[in-house]
Design a protein around this motif. Structure first.
Motif, PDB file in Angstrom:
ATOM      1  N   GLU A  51       0.859  -1.177   0.000  1.00 42.81           N
ATOM      2  CA  GLU A  51       0.000   0.000   0.000  1.00 42.81           C
ATOM      3  C   GLU A  51       0.899   1.232   0.000  1.00 42.81           C
ATOM      4  OE1 GLU A  51      -3.110  -0.088  -0.435  1.00 42.81           O
ATOM      5  OE2 GLU A  51      -3.554  -2.206  -0.009  1.00 42.81           O
ATOM      6  N   PHE A  52       0.609   2.166  -0.911  1.00 37.26           N
ATOM      7  CA  PHE A  52       1.443   3.344  -1.060  1.00 37.26           C
ATOM      8  C   PHE A  52       0.787   4.552  -0.397  1.00 37.26           C
ATOM      9  CE2 PHE A  52       2.053   0.747  -5.023  1.00 37.26           C
ATOM     10  CZ  PHE A  52       3.239   0.148  -4.607  1.00 37.26           C
ATOM     11  N   ALA A  53       1.580   5.595  -0.202  1.00 38.16           N
ATOM     12  CA  ALA A  53       1.083   6.763   0.524  1.00 38.16           C
ATOM     13  C   ALA A  53       0.011   7.511  -0.249  1.00 38.16           C
ATOM     14  CB  ALA A  53       2.251   7.702   0.851  1.00 38.16           C
ATOM     15  N   ARG A  54       0.045   7.444  -1.569  1.00 42.96           N
ATOM     16  CA  ARG A  54      -0.935   8.140  -2.385  1.00 42.96           C
ATOM     17  C   ARG A  54      -1.029   7.454  -3.736  1.00 42.96           C
ATOM     18  NH1 ARG A  54       1.836  11.371  -6.070  1.00 42.96           N
ATOM     19  NH2 ARG A  54       4.095  11.484  -5.680  1.00 42.96           N
ATOM     20  N   GLU A  55      -2.017   7.825  -4.506  1.00 38.35           N
ATOM     21  CA  GLU A  55      -2.139   7.284  -5.847  1.00 38.35           C
ATOM     22  C   GLU A  55      -1.186   8.029  -6.772  1.00 38.35           C
ATOM     23  OE1 GLU A  55      -5.845   6.651  -7.654  1.00 38.35           O
ATOM     24  OE2 GLU A  55      -6.508   5.214  -6.131  1.00 38.35           O
ATOM     25  N   ALA A  56      -0.401   7.256  -7.533  1.00 38.62           N
ATOM     26  CA  ALA A  56       0.553   7.847  -8.464  1.00 38.62           C
ATOM     27  C   ALA A  56       0.890   6.808  -9.520  1.00 38.62           C
ATOM     28  CB  ALA A  56       1.811   8.323  -7.740  1.00 38.62           C
ATOM     29  N   ALA A  57       1.600   7.246 -10.553  1.00 35.57           N
ATOM     30  CA  ALA A  57       1.986   6.342 -11.633  1.00 35.57           C
ATOM     31  C   ALA A  57       3.257   5.565 -11.308  1.00 35.57           C
ATOM     32  CB  ALA A  57       2.180   7.126 -12.930  1.00 35.57           C
ATOM     33  N   ALA A  58       4.009   5.992 -10.295  1.00 37.46           N
ATOM     34  CA  ALA A  58       5.241   5.306  -9.900  1.00 37.46           C
ATOM     35  C   ALA A  58       5.445   5.457  -8.399  1.00 37.46           C
ATOM     36  CB  ALA A  58       6.439   5.864 -10.661  1.00 37.46           C
ATOM     37  N   HIS A  59       5.947   4.397  -7.776  1.00 40.84           N
ATOM     38  CA  HIS A  59       6.178   4.391  -6.335  1.00 40.84           C
ATOM     39  C   HIS A  59       7.487   3.665  -6.045  1.00 40.84           C
ATOM     40  CE1 HIS A  59       1.876   5.377  -5.660  1.00 40.84           C
ATOM     41  NE2 HIS A  59       1.665   4.540  -6.669  1.00 40.84           N
ATOM     42  N   ASP A 117       0.556  -6.543 -11.599  1.00 47.59           N
ATOM     43  CA  ASP A 117      -0.811  -6.506 -11.074  1.00 47.59           C
ATOM     44  C   ASP A 117      -1.588  -5.467 -11.866  1.00 47.59           C
ATOM     45  OD1 ASP A 117      -3.105  -6.744  -9.627  1.00 47.59           O
ATOM     46  OD2 ASP A 117      -2.329  -5.815  -7.789  1.00 47.59           O
ATOM     47  N   HIS A 118      -2.440  -5.957 -12.774  1.00 42.11           N
ATOM     48  CA  HIS A 118      -3.185  -5.090 -13.670  1.00 42.11           C
ATOM     49  C   HIS A 118      -2.204  -4.213 -14.461  1.00 42.11           C
ATOM     50  CE1 HIS A 118      -6.261  -6.412 -10.767  1.00 42.11           C
ATOM     51  NE2 HIS A 118      -7.069  -6.348 -11.817  1.00 42.11           N
ATOM     52  N   ALA A 119      -2.275  -2.885 -14.313  1.00 40.64           N
ATOM     53  CA  ALA A 119      -1.436  -2.014 -15.139  1.00 40.64           C
ATOM     54  C   ALA A 119      -0.080  -1.728 -14.515  1.00 40.64           C
ATOM     55  CB  ALA A 119      -2.158  -0.695 -15.404  1.00 40.64           C
ATOM     56  N   PHE A 120       0.183  -2.277 -13.318  1.00 34.57           N
ATOM     57  CA  PHE A 120       1.429  -1.955 -12.620  1.00 34.57           C
ATOM     58  C   PHE A 120       2.407  -3.121 -12.642  1.00 34.57           C
ATOM     59  CE2 PHE A 120      -0.452   1.883 -11.411  1.00 34.57           C
ATOM     60  CZ  PHE A 120       0.494   2.681 -10.793  1.00 34.57           C
ATOM     61  N   ARG A 121       3.686  -2.773 -12.772  1.00 37.08           N
ATOM     62  CA  ARG A 121       4.775  -3.758 -12.783  1.00 37.08           C
ATOM     63  C   ARG A 121       5.728  -3.438 -11.647  1.00 37.08           C
ATOM     64  NH1 ARG A 121      10.022  -4.219 -14.795  1.00 37.08           N
ATOM     65  NH2 ARG A 121       9.984  -2.059 -15.498  1.00 37.08           N
ATOM     66  N   ALA A 122       6.098  -4.461 -10.874  1.00 33.36           N
ATOM     67  CA  ALA A 122       7.000  -4.273  -9.737  1.00 33.36           C
ATOM     68  C   ALA A 122       8.396  -4.795 -10.057  1.00 33.36           C
ATOM     69  CB  ALA A 122       6.450  -4.978  -8.501  1.00 33.36           C
ATOM     70  N   SER A 123       9.379  -4.254  -9.371  1.00 33.99           N
ATOM     71  CA  SER A 123      10.749  -4.750  -9.421  1.00 33.99           C
ATOM     72  C   SER A 123      11.393  -4.409  -8.080  1.00 33.99           C
ATOM     73  CB  SER A 123      11.538  -4.128 -10.575  1.00 33.99           C
ATOM     74  OG  SER A 123      11.664  -2.724 -10.399  1.00 33.99           O
ATOM     75  N   VAL A 124      12.557  -5.003  -7.803  1.00 35.53           N
ATOM     76  CA  VAL A 124      13.273  -4.694  -6.567  1.00 35.53           C
ATOM     77  C   VAL A 124      14.690  -4.248  -6.913  1.00 35.53           C
ATOM     78  CG1 VAL A 124      11.910  -6.257  -5.129  1.00 35.53           C
ATOM     79  CG2 VAL A 124      13.987  -7.103  -6.225  1.00 35.53           C
ATOM     80  N   GLY A 139       4.115   3.026 -16.146  1.00 38.69           N
ATOM     81  CA  GLY A 139       4.678   3.457 -17.419  1.00 38.69           C
ATOM     82  C   GLY A 139       3.858   4.529 -18.102  1.00 38.69           C
ATOM     83  N   ASP A 140       2.795   4.968 -17.462  1.00 40.88           N
ATOM     84  CA  ASP A 140       1.909   5.989 -18.028  1.00 40.88           C
ATOM     85  C   ASP A 140       1.495   6.911 -16.888  1.00 40.88           C
ATOM     86  OD1 ASP A 140      -0.135   7.541 -19.080  1.00 40.88           O
ATOM     87  OD2 ASP A 140      -1.094   5.885 -20.146  1.00 40.88           O
ATOM     88  N   ARG A 141       1.848   8.179 -16.964  1.00 36.61           N
ATOM     89  CA  ARG A 141       1.565   9.092 -15.861  1.00 36.61           C
ATOM     90  C   ARG A 141       0.077   9.288 -15.610  1.00 36.61           C
ATOM     91  NH1 ARG A 141       3.641  14.842 -18.445  1.00 36.61           N
ATOM     92  NH2 ARG A 141       2.154  14.958 -20.192  1.00 36.61           N
ATOM     93  N   GLU A 142      -0.741   8.889 -16.575  1.00 31.66           N
ATOM     94  CA  GLU A 142      -2.184   9.004 -16.399  1.00 31.66           C
ATOM     95  C   GLU A 142      -2.791   7.773 -15.709  1.00 31.66           C
ATOM     96  OE1 GLU A 142      -3.768  11.750 -17.044  1.00 31.66           O
ATOM     97  OE2 GLU A 142      -1.956  12.701 -17.842  1.00 31.66           O
ATOM     98  N   VAL A 143      -2.012   6.692 -15.594  1.00 33.25           N
ATOM     99  CA  VAL A 143      -2.493   5.453 -14.959  1.00 33.25           C
ATOM    100  C   VAL A 143      -1.901   5.381 -13.555  1.00 33.25           C
ATOM    101  CG1 VAL A 143      -2.601   2.943 -15.093  1.00 33.25           C
ATOM    102  CG2 VAL A 143      -2.688   4.315 -17.195  1.00 33.25           C
ATOM    103  N   CYS A 144      -2.721   5.579 -12.559  1.00 36.10           N
ATOM    104  CA  CYS A 144      -2.253   5.676 -11.180  1.00 36.10           C
ATOM    105  C   CYS A 144      -2.920   4.619 -10.301  1.00 36.10           C
ATOM    106  CB  CYS A 144      -2.544   7.070 -10.616  1.00 36.10           C
ATOM    107  SG  CYS A 144      -1.814   8.425 -11.557  1.00 36.10           S
ATOM    108  N   ALA A 145      -2.268   4.292  -9.206  1.00 34.38           N
ATOM    109  CA  ALA A 145      -2.828   3.359  -8.229  1.00 34.38           C
ATOM    110  C   ALA A 145      -2.194   3.638  -6.877  1.00 34.38           C
ATOM    111  CB  ALA A 145      -2.584   1.914  -8.650  1.00 34.38           C
TER     112      ALA A 145
END
Length: 256
Positions: A51-59, A117-124, A139-145
């Motif tokens: 869970e992230f602090a806010r909705e954004a296109a990158a975390h 997960d859906h439109a988001f891709r994770a890496s470490v 990968g798209d600044r308009e797609v946030c979670a």
């Protein structure tokens, strides 16, 4: 406290002190509260939700302090290629790592698989000191979670069986790909082939190909498949060279 009995006999546990352990050995200490177990895998691993602090296109968040004796990381080295990296601490984990295998002891291993997960891709990747970090992006600044199922973690005594089981379990959960065990291999994989790229890179010539084929035949390993590979196709015109004469004009078409 969350405990899971792994399929290969090692217990995976996230305790009240927020330490993730495999077989009683710590793997990641100081796991943040924003990371939680979303579901247990049927083969003994767990899926972790961030869970992230806010909705954004990158975390980017810190996962905690990594502990292991050795590690193998498979990371995206270029836009097209993966490459291995080896080390003993989180600082050795490169950016965009998509598989992390940890040796905790000669008979204890852990695997960490970042997920889509859906439109988001994770890496470490590694941070300062022994800090391990998670990066997630669309990968798209308009797609946030504001959150995603970001990681799969499992433990086992056999690293080969562990990675195979982990990939199969993730495939069953995501249903976006099939593991090798569920694919039918083409007959061509049972025959020896030669790709010219490793020998000549972009300087492929007929003479070089014939010499290479002759050398392989003389060595008793004639290839049954030949791949002519001189690199990626480019749509950029070559730079003008003042020492090169312009090409001759094409002859006019013959009269009918």
């Amino acid at each position: 406290m969350i405990c899971v009995l792994a399929a290969l006999g090692l217990r995976l546990e996230l305790d009240a002190a927020r330490t993730l352990t495999v077989g009683g050995r710590p793997v990641i200490r100081n796991v943040p509260d924003k990371l939680s177990v979303s579901e247990d895998g049927g083969a003994g691993g767990v899926f972790l939700r961030a869970e992230f602090a806010r909705e954004a296109a990158a975390h980017t968040i810190q996962l905690g302090t990594l502990e292991c004796s050795r590690l193998l990381a498979c990371a995206r080295a270029t836009r097209y290629w993966m490459a291995p990296a080896f080390g003993t601490r989180a600082g050795d984990v490169p950016l965009d790592t998509q598989l992390l295998l940890l040796e905790l002891a000669p008979d204890a291993y852990a695997v960490v698989l970042p997920l889509i997960d859906h439109a988001f891709r994770a890496s470490v990747h590694g941070g300062r000191g022994d800090a391990l970090r998670l990066h997630a992006e669309s990968g798209d600044r308009e797609v946030c979670a504001g959150g995603m199922t970001a990681l799969y973690v499992a433990g086992g005594a056999d690293p080969f069986a562990l990675v195979r089981s982990a990939v199969e379990e993730v495939a069953g959960r995501l249903r976006t790909f099939r593991p090798l065990s569920q694919k039918e291999l083409p007959p061509s994989v049972d025959t020896f082939g030669w790709c010219t790229w490793d020998a000549f890179y972009s300087k492929v010539t007929p003479a070089g190909v014939l010499r290479g084929l002759g050398a392989l035949h003389a060595a008793g390993v004639p290839p049954r498949t030949l791949i002519l590979d001189d690199g990626w196709q480019s749509v950029t015109p070559p730079a003008a060279d003042a020492t090169t004469a312009p090409p001759a004009a094409a002859p006019p078409p013959a009269a009918p």
